[in-house]
Design an enzyme around this catalytic site. Sequence first.
Site, PDB file in Angstrom:
ATOM      1  N   SER A 192      -6.952  -7.064   9.987  1.00  0.00           N
ATOM      2  CA  SER A 192      -8.379  -7.429  10.062  1.00  0.00           C
ATOM      3  C   SER A 192      -8.778  -8.230   8.829  1.00  0.00           C
ATOM      4  O   SER A 192      -9.869  -8.764   8.758  1.00  0.00           O
ATOM      5  CB  SER A 192      -9.232  -6.159  10.149  1.00  0.00           C
ATOM      6  OG  SER A 192      -9.001  -5.352   8.989  1.00  0.00           O
ATOM      7  N   HIS A 238       0.821  -1.211   0.000  1.00  0.00           N
ATOM      8  CA  HIS A 238       0.000   0.000   0.000  1.00  0.00           C
ATOM      9  C   HIS A 238       0.854   1.259   0.000  1.00  0.00           C
ATOM     10  O   HIS A 238       0.339   2.355   0.228  1.00  0.00           O
ATOM     11  CB  HIS A 238      -0.937   0.023   1.225  1.00  0.00           C
ATOM     12  CG  HIS A 238      -1.997  -1.031   1.166  1.00  0.00           C
ATOM     13  ND1 HIS A 238      -2.724  -1.413   2.269  1.00  0.00           N
ATOM     14  CD2 HIS A 238      -2.437  -1.804   0.143  1.00  0.00           C
ATOM     15  CE1 HIS A 238      -3.574  -2.377   1.914  1.00  0.00           C
ATOM     16  NE2 HIS A 238      -3.408  -2.640   0.644  1.00  0.00           N
TER      17      HIS A 238
HETATM   18  C1  BV8 Z   1      -8.253  -2.117  -5.595  1.00  0.00           C
HETATM   19  C2  BV8 Z   1      -4.241   3.689   2.281  1.00  0.00           C
HETATM   20  C3  BV8 Z   1      -8.812  -2.149  -7.885  1.00  0.00           C
HETATM   21  C4  BV8 Z   1      -2.878   3.854   2.809  1.00  0.00           C
HETATM   22  C5  BV8 Z   1      -5.571   1.682   2.367  1.00  0.00           C
HETATM   23  C6  BV8 Z   1     -15.597  -0.477  -3.978  1.00  0.00           C
HETATM   24  C7  BV8 Z   1     -14.911   0.518  -4.677  1.00  0.00           C
HETATM   25  C8  BV8 Z   1     -13.540   0.466  -4.897  1.00  0.00           C
HETATM   26  C9  BV8 Z   1     -12.828  -0.614  -4.387  1.00  0.00           C
HETATM   27  C10 BV8 Z   1     -13.520  -1.579  -3.689  1.00  0.00           C
HETATM   28  C11 BV8 Z   1     -14.886  -1.540  -3.479  1.00  0.00           C
HETATM   29  N1  BV8 Z   1     -15.252  -2.637  -2.748  1.00  0.00           N
HETATM   30  C12 BV8 Z   1     -14.166  -3.378  -2.493  1.00  0.00           C
HETATM   31  C13 BV8 Z   1     -13.112  -2.760  -3.059  1.00  0.00           C
HETATM   32  C14 BV8 Z   1     -11.745  -3.187  -3.009  1.00  0.00           C
HETATM   33  C15 BV8 Z   1     -11.070  -2.397  -1.906  1.00  0.00           C
HETATM   34  C16 BV8 Z   1     -11.390  -3.084  -0.589  1.00  0.00           C
HETATM   35  O1  BV8 Z   1     -10.842  -4.119  -0.320  1.00  0.00           O
HETATM   36  N2  BV8 Z   1     -12.317  -2.497   0.202  1.00  0.00           N
HETATM   37  C17 BV8 Z   1     -12.676  -3.136   1.453  1.00  0.00           C
HETATM   38  C18 BV8 Z   1     -12.777  -2.092   2.561  1.00  0.00           C
HETATM   39  C19 BV8 Z   1     -13.994  -3.879   1.242  1.00  0.00           C
HETATM   40  N3  BV8 Z   1      -9.661  -2.439  -2.187  1.00  0.00           N
HETATM   41  C20 BV8 Z   1      -9.114  -1.478  -2.933  1.00  0.00           C
HETATM   42  O2  BV8 Z   1      -9.714  -0.509  -3.336  1.00  0.00           O
HETATM   43  C21 BV8 Z   1      -7.672  -1.720  -3.302  1.00  0.00           C
HETATM   44  N4  BV8 Z   1      -7.519  -1.459  -4.694  1.00  0.00           N
HETATM   45  O3  BV8 Z   1      -8.954  -3.049  -5.357  1.00  0.00           O
HETATM   46  O4  BV8 Z   1      -8.132  -1.542  -6.807  1.00  0.00           O
HETATM   47  C22 BV8 Z   1      -7.985  -1.791  -9.037  1.00  0.00           C
HETATM   48  C23 BV8 Z   1      -7.187  -2.766  -9.638  1.00  0.00           C
HETATM   49  C24 BV8 Z   1      -6.424  -2.415 -10.710  1.00  0.00           C
HETATM   50  C25 BV8 Z   1      -6.405  -1.086 -11.171  1.00  0.00           C
HETATM   51  C26 BV8 Z   1      -7.195  -0.116 -10.531  1.00  0.00           C
HETATM   52  C27 BV8 Z   1      -7.986  -0.450  -9.467  1.00  0.00           C
HETATM   53  C28 BV8 Z   1      -6.768  -0.741  -2.540  1.00  0.00           C
HETATM   54  C29 BV8 Z   1      -6.683  -1.170  -1.096  1.00  0.00           C
HETATM   55  C30 BV8 Z   1      -5.725  -0.228  -0.349  1.00  0.00           C
HETATM   56  C31 BV8 Z   1      -6.543   0.848   0.287  1.00  0.00           C
HETATM   57  N5  BV8 Z   1      -5.665   1.718   1.075  1.00  0.00           N
HETATM   58  N6  BV8 Z   1      -4.906   2.633   3.018  1.00  0.00           N
HETATM   59  C32 BV8 Z   1      -2.988   4.425   4.195  1.00  0.00           C
HETATM   60  O5  BV8 Z   1      -3.372   5.603   4.314  1.00  0.00           O
HETATM   61  O6  BV8 Z   1      -2.715   3.681   5.145  1.00  0.00           O
HETATM   62  S1  BV8 Z   1      -6.286   0.406   3.213  1.00  0.00           S
HETATM   63  C33 BV8 Z   1      -6.162   0.538   4.905  1.00  0.00           C
HETATM   64  O7  BV8 Z   1      -6.661  -0.698   5.417  1.00  0.00           O
HETATM   65  C34 BV8 Z   1      -4.730   0.618   5.395  1.00  0.00           C
HETATM   66  O8  BV8 Z   1      -3.789   0.802   4.381  1.00  0.00           O
HETATM   67  C35 BV8 Z   1      -4.470  -0.748   6.012  1.00  0.00           C
HETATM   68  O9  BV8 Z   1      -3.248  -1.200   5.586  1.00  0.00           O
HETATM   69  C36 BV8 Z   1      -5.554  -1.569   5.408  1.00  0.00           C
HETATM   70  C37 BV8 Z   1      -5.899  -2.845   6.111  1.00  0.00           C
HETATM   71  O10 BV8 Z   1      -6.175  -2.567   7.448  1.00  0.00           O
HETATM   72  P1  BV8 Z   1      -5.335  -3.405   8.547  1.00  0.00           P
HETATM   73  O11 BV8 Z   1      -3.884  -3.198   8.306  1.00  0.00           O
HETATM   74  O12 BV8 Z   1      -5.820  -4.814   8.589  1.00  0.00           O
HETATM   75  O13 BV8 Z   1      -5.697  -2.638   9.869  1.00  0.00           O
HETATM   76  P2  BV8 Z   1      -7.076  -2.695  10.664  1.00  0.00           P
HETATM   77  O14 BV8 Z   1      -7.125  -1.523  11.561  1.00  0.00           O
HETATM   78  O15 BV8 Z   1      -8.210  -2.938   9.699  1.00  0.00           O
HETATM   79  O16 BV8 Z   1      -6.951  -4.020  11.550  1.00  0.00           O
HETATM   80  C38 BV8 Z   1      -6.009  -4.049  12.606  1.00  0.00           C
HETATM   81  C39 BV8 Z   1      -6.003  -5.482  13.104  1.00  0.00           C
HETATM   82  O17 BV8 Z   1      -4.993  -5.599  14.092  1.00  0.00           O
HETATM   83  C40 BV8 Z   1      -7.306  -5.884  13.763  1.00  0.00           C
HETATM   84  O18 BV8 Z   1      -7.651  -7.187  13.338  1.00  0.00           O
HETATM   85  C41 BV8 Z   1      -6.973  -5.904  15.263  1.00  0.00           C
HETATM   86  O19 BV8 Z   1      -7.697  -6.908  15.955  1.00  0.00           O
HETATM   87  C42 BV8 Z   1      -5.522  -6.251  15.232  1.00  0.00           C
HETATM   88  N7  BV8 Z   1      -4.719  -5.754  16.359  1.00  0.00           N
HETATM   89  C43 BV8 Z   1      -4.865  -4.589  17.045  1.00  0.00           C
HETATM   90  N8  BV8 Z   1      -3.882  -4.495  17.983  1.00  0.00           N
HETATM   91  C44 BV8 Z   1      -3.112  -5.611  17.849  1.00  0.00           C
HETATM   92  C45 BV8 Z   1      -3.640  -6.415  16.833  1.00  0.00           C
HETATM   93  N9  BV8 Z   1      -3.096  -7.598  16.477  1.00  0.00           N
HETATM   94  C46 BV8 Z   1      -1.996  -7.992  17.145  1.00  0.00           C
HETATM   95  N10 BV8 Z   1      -1.412  -7.268  18.128  1.00  0.00           N
HETATM   96  C47 BV8 Z   1      -1.946  -6.082  18.518  1.00  0.00           C
HETATM   97  N11 BV8 Z   1      -1.369  -5.390  19.505  1.00  0.00           N
END
Ligand code: BV8
Length: 241
Positions: A185, A115
């Site tokens: 997540s 990312h």
């Molecule tokens: C793509 C930016 C196609 C950087 C991020 C509708 C419209 C458009 C797209 C979509 C759509 N529906 C679905 C999609 C696809 C979409 C997607 O997946 N959406 C999801 C929400 C349904 N994906 C995209 O759009 C991707 N691109 O598909 O493009 C395409 C292909 C070719 C050409 C053109 C287009 C792009 C995805 C990237 C998006 N950018 N961020 C930034 O500013 O950071 S995503 C964002 O979420 C962050 O980057 C992060 O990396 C990512 C994932 O989150 P996590 O890292 O998992 O973090 P989270 O907080 O969610 O979870 C934390 C976890 O840790 C929890 O489970 C918690 O329990 C745990 N935890 C907490 N503390 C601890 C722990 N574990 C252990 N120890 C601890 N102490």
Amino acid sequence: MQQAQQWIAEASRIAALTGAGISAESGVPTFRGASGMWKRFRPEDLATPGAFSRDPKLVWEWYCWRRGIIAGSAPNAGHFALAGIEKRAAAFTLITQNVDGLHDRAGSRNILKVHGDIWDVRCLSCGREERDERVEFPELPPRCGCGGMLRPAVVWFGEGLPQDVWNAAEDAVRSCEVMLVVGTSAVVYPAAGLVPLAKSAGAKVIEINVDETQFSSLVDFSLRGPSGELLPRLLQPAAGS
Ligand code: BV8
Ligand code: ZN
């Protein structure tokens, strides 16, 4: 944990996928979950090209806020444990969704940033991409030397992942014997798809998370707890090695 340590000790090819959770103990807020920052912001409002073109100042205020937190944070024992196993395993590939750069600062070398990196910026006019470690800018949105507007060079929703980085991540997951899935997540694609991909390729998959995820029942071991505590124990060099 014993069996998981055994698999790791015996594996020559290991892959790891990390998410925001691995940086939580460094004080960097996660996106979702109990302390997640998305509660105050919504992904659609900030991490999308549309949001940026509508209100580049607001999106930059969010990234500057995160830059400030990250600049004041340090890698934790989880980051260091992954840097350590990289030195010991025959082949180790770290795939991260995080843009915070803490894996680099912990000494990891072979890092696939699917990312992007929060410290990189890209000019919308001339396309120049460079590292810019400022937390404060004279004006928001910041300007390139050519006068064009700068954006964070991270991957937003609806944007494709860097192709070469993504291909390398898929290759590493397809060929690994053990895959670690740490602090994610597993809701954002295509990164989340690497977990079932590892299983279908025959790898042993070990998840470390404080909560359940959609893949907790799919993986071979789902260790419940903070990665800063569990990773050092899981990856400790086998006695006498
Ligand atoms: C793509 C930016 C196609 C950087 C991020 C509708 C419209 C458009 C797209 C979509 C759509 N529906 C679905 C999609 C696809 C979409 C997607 O997946 N959406 C999801 C929400 C349904 N994906 C995209 O759009 C991707 N691109 O598909 O493009 C395409 C292909 C070719 C050409 C053109 C287009 C792009 C995805 C990237 C998006 N950018 N961020 C930034 O500013 O950071 S995503 C964002 O979420 C962050 O980057 C992060 O990396 C990512 C994932 O989150 P996590 O890292 O998992 O973090 P989270 O907080 O969610 O979870 C934390 C976890 O840790 C929890 O489970 C918690 O329990 C745990 N935890 C907490 N503390 C601890 C722990 N574990 C252990 N120890 C601890 N102490
Ligand atoms: Zn420019």
